[in-house]
Motif scaffolding. Structure first.
Motif, PDB file in Angstrom:
ATOM      1  N   GLY A 102     -15.389 -28.347 -53.844  1.00  0.00           N
ATOM      2  CA  GLY A 102     -15.823 -27.127 -54.511  1.00  0.00           C
ATOM      3  C   GLY A 102     -16.033 -26.038 -53.474  1.00  0.00           C
ATOM      4  O   GLY A 102     -15.322 -25.969 -52.468  1.00  0.00           O
ATOM      5  N   ASP A 103     -17.029 -25.190 -53.684  1.00  0.00           N
ATOM      6  CA  ASP A 103     -17.383 -24.168 -52.702  1.00  0.00           C
ATOM      7  C   ASP A 103     -18.431 -24.766 -51.777  1.00  0.00           C
ATOM      8  O   ASP A 103     -19.615 -24.820 -52.110  1.00  0.00           O
ATOM      9  N   CYS A 104     -18.000 -25.237 -50.618  1.00  0.00           N
ATOM     10  CA  CYS A 104     -18.928 -25.936 -49.729  1.00  0.00           C
ATOM     11  C   CYS A 104     -19.899 -24.991 -49.032  1.00  0.00           C
ATOM     12  O   CYS A 104     -20.792 -25.448 -48.312  1.00  0.00           O
ATOM     13  N   LEU A 105     -19.755 -23.678 -49.236  1.00  0.00           N
ATOM     14  CA  LEU A 105     -20.667 -22.709 -48.629  1.00  0.00           C
ATOM     15  C   LEU A 105     -21.664 -22.139 -49.634  1.00  0.00           C
ATOM     16  O   LEU A 105     -22.542 -21.359 -49.258  1.00  0.00           O
ATOM     17  N   ALA A 106     -21.550 -22.539 -50.886  1.00  0.00           N
ATOM     18  CA  ALA A 106     -22.363 -21.933 -51.949  1.00  0.00           C
ATOM     19  C   ALA A 106     -23.852 -22.053 -51.678  1.00  0.00           C
ATOM     20  O   ALA A 106     -24.623 -21.125 -51.964  1.00  0.00           O
ATOM     21  N   LYS A 107     -24.286 -23.176 -51.124  1.00  0.00           N
ATOM     22  CA  LYS A 107     -25.709 -23.394 -50.865  1.00  0.00           C
ATOM     23  C   LYS A 107     -26.036 -23.341 -49.377  1.00  0.00           C
ATOM     24  O   LYS A 107     -27.082 -23.832 -48.951  1.00  0.00           O
ATOM     25  N   ARG A 108     -25.148 -22.716 -48.619  1.00  0.00           N
ATOM     26  CA  ARG A 108     -25.346 -22.620 -47.170  1.00  0.00           C
ATOM     27  C   ARG A 108     -25.122 -21.166 -46.756  1.00  0.00           C
ATOM     28  O   ARG A 108     -24.081 -20.826 -46.173  1.00  0.00           O
ATOM     29  N   PRO A 109     -26.075 -20.289 -47.036  1.00  0.00           N
ATOM     30  CA  PRO A 109     -25.865 -18.848 -46.845  1.00  0.00           C
ATOM     31  C   PRO A 109     -25.643 -18.424 -45.400  1.00  0.00           C
ATOM     32  O   PRO A 109     -24.863 -17.505 -45.133  1.00  0.00           O
ATOM     33  N   ARG A 110     -26.307 -19.083 -44.470  1.00  0.00           N
ATOM     34  CA  ARG A 110     -26.126 -18.678 -43.071  1.00  0.00           C
ATOM     35  C   ARG A 110     -24.735 -19.051 -42.569  1.00  0.00           C
ATOM     36  O   ARG A 110     -24.097 -18.270 -41.850  1.00  0.00           O
ATOM     37  N   LEU A 111     -24.277 -20.211 -42.981  1.00  0.00           N
ATOM     38  CA  LEU A 111     -22.921 -20.619 -42.605  1.00  0.00           C
ATOM     39  C   LEU A 111     -21.887 -19.739 -43.297  1.00  0.00           C
ATOM     40  O   LEU A 111     -20.870 -19.363 -42.697  1.00  0.00           O
ATOM     41  N   ALA A 112     -22.160 -19.368 -44.535  1.00  0.00           N
ATOM     42  CA  ALA A 112     -21.249 -18.476 -45.264  1.00  0.00           C
ATOM     43  C   ALA A 112     -21.163 -17.110 -44.578  1.00  0.00           C
ATOM     44  O   ALA A 112     -20.073 -16.528 -44.468  1.00  0.00           O
ATOM     45  N   ALA A 113     -22.296 -16.611 -44.109  1.00  0.00           N
ATOM     46  CA  ALA A 113     -22.304 -15.307 -43.427  1.00  0.00           C
ATOM     47  C   ALA A 113     -21.505 -15.380 -42.134  1.00  0.00           C
ATOM     48  O   ALA A 113     -20.758 -14.447 -41.788  1.00  0.00           O
ATOM     49  N   TRP A 114     -21.647 -16.492 -41.419  1.00  0.00           N
ATOM     50  CA  TRP A 114     -20.884 -16.649 -40.179  1.00  0.00           C
ATOM     51  C   TRP A 114     -19.388 -16.738 -40.468  1.00  0.00           C
ATOM     52  O   TRP A 114     -18.576 -16.128 -39.768  1.00  0.00           O
ATOM     53  N   MET A 115     -19.021 -17.465 -41.510  1.00  0.00           N
ATOM     54  CA  MET A 115     -17.603 -17.578 -41.874  1.00  0.00           C
ATOM     55  C   MET A 115     -17.033 -16.208 -42.238  1.00  0.00           C
ATOM     56  O   MET A 115     -15.893 -15.889 -41.901  1.00  0.00           O
ATOM     57  N   SER A 116     -17.814 -15.419 -42.938  1.00  0.00           N
ATOM     58  CA  SER A 116     -17.365 -14.077 -43.299  1.00  0.00           C
ATOM     59  C   SER A 116     -17.159 -13.222 -42.057  1.00  0.00           C
ATOM     60  O   SER A 116     -16.179 -12.472 -41.956  1.00  0.00           O
ATOM     61  N   MET A 117     -18.064 -13.354 -41.096  1.00  0.00           N
ATOM     62  CA  MET A 117     -17.981 -12.564 -39.863  1.00  0.00           C
ATOM     63  C   MET A 117     -16.762 -12.962 -39.035  1.00  0.00           C
ATOM     64  O   MET A 117     -15.963 -12.108 -38.640  1.00  0.00           O
ATOM     65  N   ILE A 118     -16.598 -14.269 -38.790  1.00  0.00           N
ATOM     66  CA  ILE A 118     -15.483 -14.698 -37.940  1.00  0.00           C
ATOM     67  C   ILE A 118     -14.155 -14.468 -38.650  1.00  0.00           C
ATOM     68  O   ILE A 118     -13.118 -14.254 -38.016  1.00  0.00           O
ATOM     69  N   GLY A 119     -14.181 -14.486 -39.975  1.00  0.00           N
ATOM     70  CA  GLY A 119     -12.966 -14.257 -40.741  1.00  0.00           C
ATOM     71  C   GLY A 119     -12.407 -12.856 -40.613  1.00  0.00           C
ATOM     72  O   GLY A 119     -11.259 -12.607 -41.020  1.00  0.00           O
ATOM     73  N   GLU A 120     -13.189 -11.937 -40.044  1.00  0.00           N
ATOM     74  CA  GLU A 120     -12.724 -10.566 -39.839  1.00  0.00           C
ATOM     75  C   GLU A 120     -11.879 -10.408 -38.582  1.00  0.00           C
ATOM     76  O   GLU A 120     -11.233  -9.380 -38.397  1.00  0.00           O
ATOM     77  N   ARG A 121     -11.882 -11.421 -37.726  1.00  0.00           N
ATOM     78  CA  ARG A 121     -11.049 -11.324 -36.524  1.00  0.00           C
ATOM     79  C   ARG A 121      -9.573 -11.291 -36.945  1.00  0.00           C
ATOM     80  O   ARG A 121      -9.156 -12.026 -37.857  1.00  0.00           O
ATOM     81  N   PRO A 122      -8.757 -10.460 -36.290  1.00  0.00           N
ATOM     82  CA  PRO A 122      -7.336 -10.381 -36.662  1.00  0.00           C
ATOM     83  C   PRO A 122      -6.621 -11.721 -36.650  1.00  0.00           C
ATOM     84  O   PRO A 122      -5.777 -11.993 -37.511  1.00  0.00           O
ATOM     85  N   SER A 123      -6.961 -12.589 -35.699  1.00  0.00           N
ATOM     86  CA  SER A 123      -6.288 -13.884 -35.617  1.00  0.00           C
ATOM     87  C   SER A 123      -6.594 -14.752 -36.830  1.00  0.00           C
ATOM     88  O   SER A 123      -5.750 -15.552 -37.263  1.00  0.00           O
ATOM     89  N   PHE A 124      -7.777 -14.612 -37.381  1.00  0.00           N
ATOM     90  CA  PHE A 124      -8.142 -15.379 -38.571  1.00  0.00           C
ATOM     91  C   PHE A 124      -7.518 -14.770 -39.823  1.00  0.00           C
ATOM     92  O   PHE A 124      -7.050 -15.492 -40.708  1.00  0.00           O
ATOM     93  N   LYS A 125      -7.530 -13.453 -39.905  1.00  0.00           N
ATOM     94  CA  LYS A 125      -6.894 -12.792 -41.052  1.00  0.00           C
ATOM     95  C   LYS A 125      -5.409 -13.109 -41.134  1.00  0.00           C
ATOM     96  O   LYS A 125      -4.847 -13.245 -42.221  1.00  0.00           O
ATOM     97  N   ALA A 126      -4.773 -13.221 -39.976  1.00  0.00           N
ATOM     98  CA  ALA A 126      -3.320 -13.442 -39.935  1.00  0.00           C
ATOM     99  C   ALA A 126      -2.944 -14.889 -40.251  1.00  0.00           C
ATOM    100  O   ALA A 126      -1.755 -15.180 -40.447  1.00  0.00           O
ATOM    101  N   THR A 127      -3.932 -15.788 -40.328  1.00  0.00           N
ATOM    102  CA  THR A 127      -3.614 -17.203 -40.475  1.00  0.00           C
ATOM    103  C   THR A 127      -4.307 -17.836 -41.680  1.00  0.00           C
ATOM    104  O   THR A 127      -4.486 -19.060 -41.731  1.00  0.00           O
ATOM    105  N   VAL A 128      -4.691 -17.026 -42.659  1.00  0.00           N
ATOM    106  CA  VAL A 128      -5.316 -17.571 -43.864  1.00  0.00           C
ATOM    107  C   VAL A 128      -4.366 -18.600 -44.476  1.00  0.00           C
ATOM    108  O   VAL A 128      -3.176 -18.325 -44.631  1.00  0.00           O
ATOM    109  N   PRO A 129      -4.864 -19.819 -44.784  1.00  0.00           N
ATOM    110  CA  PRO A 129      -3.956 -20.870 -45.267  1.00  0.00           C
ATOM    111  C   PRO A 129      -3.255 -20.514 -46.560  1.00  0.00           C
ATOM    112  O   PRO A 129      -3.828 -19.852 -47.438  1.00  0.00           O
ATOM    113  N   LYS A 130      -2.008 -20.956 -46.665  1.00  0.00           N
ATOM    114  CA  LYS A 130      -1.191 -20.716 -47.846  1.00  0.00           C
ATOM    115  C   LYS A 130      -0.570 -22.021 -48.302  1.00  0.00           C
ATOM    116  O   LYS A 130      -0.238 -22.884 -47.490  1.00  0.00           O
ATOM    117  N   ALA A 131      -0.424 -22.165 -49.603  1.00  0.00           N
ATOM    118  CA  ALA A 131       0.168 -23.401 -50.165  1.00  0.00           C
ATOM    119  C   ALA A 131       1.637 -23.495 -49.778  1.00  0.00           C
ATOM    120  O   ALA A 131       2.316 -22.498 -49.610  1.00  0.00           O
TER     121      ALA A 131
END
Length: 203
Positions: free
Chosen positions: A174-203
């Motif tokens: 499911g959403d493994c970050l739903a009950k982990r707000p600090r980890l969710a905030a960190w994921m949101s922050m690191i996800g803004e790096r260009p290298s992460f944006k360019a590599t979002v997983p695709k099916a």
């Protein structure tokens, strides 16, 4: 260099992020490669007997696997700030965090294989529960100790982010970050790096 990879693989994503952060991506030819545990890729097996992605063929013709070895090799070539600290406490903290990220990802993949590939009558609930517990404990540790994720970008942070990103992409838990707000905030922050944006997983 040539990289056998899958856009959906968290381990291939980890390698590509390291290549992007190190400024080496333009020197690597990415070769989309299909792999499944129930459908061995014999062509890939000619280079990597484990028949897994990512697999890197260096300019010298040497084959490297798995993601930890490939990332270490690329960081060795990295002319900028290293993603694997060279020595001291920072090195062991980054490598320990990488082991945690990869370990959670390993457990998540095993749960997905058991749930999605194994015929339903043969699925082993206790196995799924045991692997799920590993993931939950890892996520809970990171939520309770966000300082583990702080500081300059390193290989451990990349491994954790790729693993969590894949688990949410596949909705393994499911959403493994739903009950982990600090980890969710960190994921949101690191996800803004260009290298992460360019590599979002695709099916």
């Amino acid at each position: 260099m040539k990289l056998a990879y899958s856009p959906a693989s968290p381990y291939a994503r980890k390698v590509v992020i390291v290549a992007l952060e190190a400024g080496l991506d333009s020197k690597i030819q990415r070769i989309p490669t299909a792999v499944r545990p129930d459908q061995p890729n014999l062509e890939l097996g000619k280079e990597n007997p484990l028949m897994k992605v990512p697999t890197l063929i260096t300019d010298g013709g040497e084959t490297l696997y798995d993601s930890r070895v490939i990332c270490a090799y690329l960081d060795h070539l990295n002319p900028g700030p290293k993603l694997i600290p060279a020595s001291g406490g920072a090195r062991w903290q980054a490598l320990r965090l990488e082991a945690l990220g990869d370990g959670m990802t390993d457990a998540g993949i095993l749960v997905r294989y058991e749930s999605a590939l194994r015929p339903e009558p043969l699925r082993w609930k206790e196995w799924i529960d045991g692997q799920t517990k590993k993931v939950e404990q890892g996520l809970d540790m990171l939520e309770a100790h966000p300082e583990m994720l702080m500081g300059p970008l390193n290989i451990g942070q990349i491994a954790v982010a790729c693993g969590i990103g894949w688990m949410n992409f596949r909705a393994v838990f499911g959403d493994c970050l739903a009950k982990r707000p600090r980890l969710a905030a960190w994921m949101s922050m690191i996800g803004e790096r260009p290298s992460f944006k360019a590599t979002v997983p695709k099916a």
